[in-house]
Design an enzyme around this catalytic site. Structure first.
Site, mmCIF file in Angstrom:
data_model
loop_
_atom_site.group_PDB
_atom_site.id
_atom_site.type_symbol
_atom_site.label_atom_id
_atom_site.label_comp_id
_atom_site.label_asym_id
_atom_site.label_seq_id
_atom_site.Cartn_x
_atom_site.Cartn_y
_atom_site.Cartn_z
ATOM 1 N N HIS A 96 14.891 55.225 -18.840
ATOM 2 C CA HIS A 96 13.705 56.002 -19.194
ATOM 3 C C HIS A 96 14.147 57.355 -19.767
ATOM 4 O O HIS A 96 14.622 58.223 -19.016
ATOM 5 C CB HIS A 96 12.817 56.217 -17.971
ATOM 6 C CG HIS A 96 12.161 54.979 -17.455
ATOM 7 N ND1 HIS A 96 11.166 54.327 -18.152
ATOM 8 C CD2 HIS A 96 12.369 54.256 -16.322
ATOM 9 C CE1 HIS A 96 10.773 53.269 -17.463
ATOM 10 N NE2 HIS A 96 11.495 53.202 -16.356
ATOM 11 N N HIS A 106 15.058 47.969 -21.692
ATOM 12 C CA HIS A 106 15.313 47.099 -20.545
ATOM 13 C C HIS A 106 16.245 45.986 -20.991
ATOM 14 O O HIS A 106 16.138 45.481 -22.116
ATOM 15 C CB HIS A 106 14.001 46.498 -20.026
ATOM 16 C CG HIS A 106 14.194 45.283 -19.162
ATOM 17 N ND1 HIS A 106 13.949 43.997 -19.611
ATOM 18 C CD2 HIS A 106 14.626 45.150 -17.878
ATOM 19 C CE1 HIS A 106 14.213 43.133 -18.653
ATOM 20 N NE2 HIS A 106 14.623 43.802 -17.587
#
Length: 304
Positions: A96, A106
């Site tokens: 993040h 991801h």
């Protein structure tokens, strides 16, 4: 199964290479290492970075669990697994960023094997990577998918298209009628045509994550942002939480089977904001995210 140790060794090397590269890009924060044991068998190594110059929070987790029997929830859909010893391992990561112009990423690669004396082992690979931007840039989307296609090309002309669609379909919030991001690759239950080829494909996915993500991070991290962009990032992170807690199979099965909560939930962003019935101004960059970027499309067909 004698090849399991090769898979484990690769996954540990992958965790080390990814954390090393992302730590170098951040330049400030370091990954904290948390070694843990699973009482029912196995354990792992969680590596978490916080409050960096580039990444607000991120985690790269290696886990390897084993046992004599799978839970009933697993064997209900795969009855051939009943009564077998199992071993599951993988690397899963979420990064993040602080700058809203840098997307969240991801990636996951994993291996599962179930064995029983006197019978052939049942095994498969799975994984993929996907990108969740808050502000869209066509060149970033194209680059991400170009690298995804490069990872797949040596293993069949249609593999990229197949696993791209699987990703688009999987990372989809049905209650919002929108995808989580711009997709990438997703595959599971891969055990063809043989172990060596399937293992090589899994390694290709793992090895292409950094080439797909780091150029985007470097390109966008110096973009100037203010309170408006930060608040929009917090709002859109809410979609990430909604997907992970409502749909993600790994999160749900981990929590339901008594997995290690801290490692399972390390994928969640550090700051999130929900706003009732929020609608971005028409024609704004915030509106463009859902109007244009959060659509299943052939990014490689775009003119950039």
């Amino acid at each position: 199964m004698k090849d399991v140790e090769r898979v484990s060794s690769y996954l540990l090397r992958l965790q080390a290479s990814i954390t090393g590269a992302l730590q170098d890009i951040d330049g400030k924060a370091r990954f904290a290492v948390d070694e843990w044991q699973r009482p029912a068998g196995g354990g792992g190594r969680s590596m978490v970075l916080r409050d960096g110059a580039v990444f607000e929070q991120g985690g790269v987790n290696y886990s390897e669990v084993f046992g004599d029997n799978l839970p009933a929830s697993a064997t209900a859909h795969r009855p051939e697994l009943a009564g077998r010893q199992f071993r599951a391992m993988g690397v899963s990561l979420v990064m993040h960023p602080d700058n809203p112009y840098v997307p969240t990423s991801h990636a996951n690669v994993r291996f599962f094997v179930a064995e029983k004396t006197g019978e052939e082992p049942i095994w498969w690979f799975g994984g993929g990577f996907d990108l969740t931007p808050y502000y869209g840039f066509r060149e970033d989307c194209r680059h991400w998918h170009q690298v995804a296609k490069q990872a797949c090309d040596p293993y069949g002309a249609e593999r990229y298209n197949e696993y791209k669609k699987w990703c688009d379909d999987y990372f989809y919030l049905k209650h919002r009628n929108e995808p989580r991001g711009i997709g990438g690759l997703f595959f599971d239950d891969l055990n063809e045509p043989d172990f060596e080829t399937a293992f090589a494909f899994m390694r290709s996915i793992g090895d292409h994550y950094l080439p797909a993500y780091t150029p985007i991070v470097v390109r966008r991290n110096n973009d100037t942002f203010g309170e408006r962009e930060k608040k929009f990032q917090w709002y859109r992170r809410g979609r990430y939480v909604e997907f992970n807690l409502g749909y993600d199979r790994g999160t749900l099965s981990g929590l339901q089977s008594g997995g290690r909560t801290e490692s399972i939930l390390m994928s969640l962003p550090p700051v999130v904001n929900w706003r009732y019935n929020y609608q971005p101004p028409a024609g704004s960059a915030e509106a463009e995210l859902t109007d244009y970027y959060l659509k299943a499309r052939d990014w490689l067909a775009q003119d950039g």
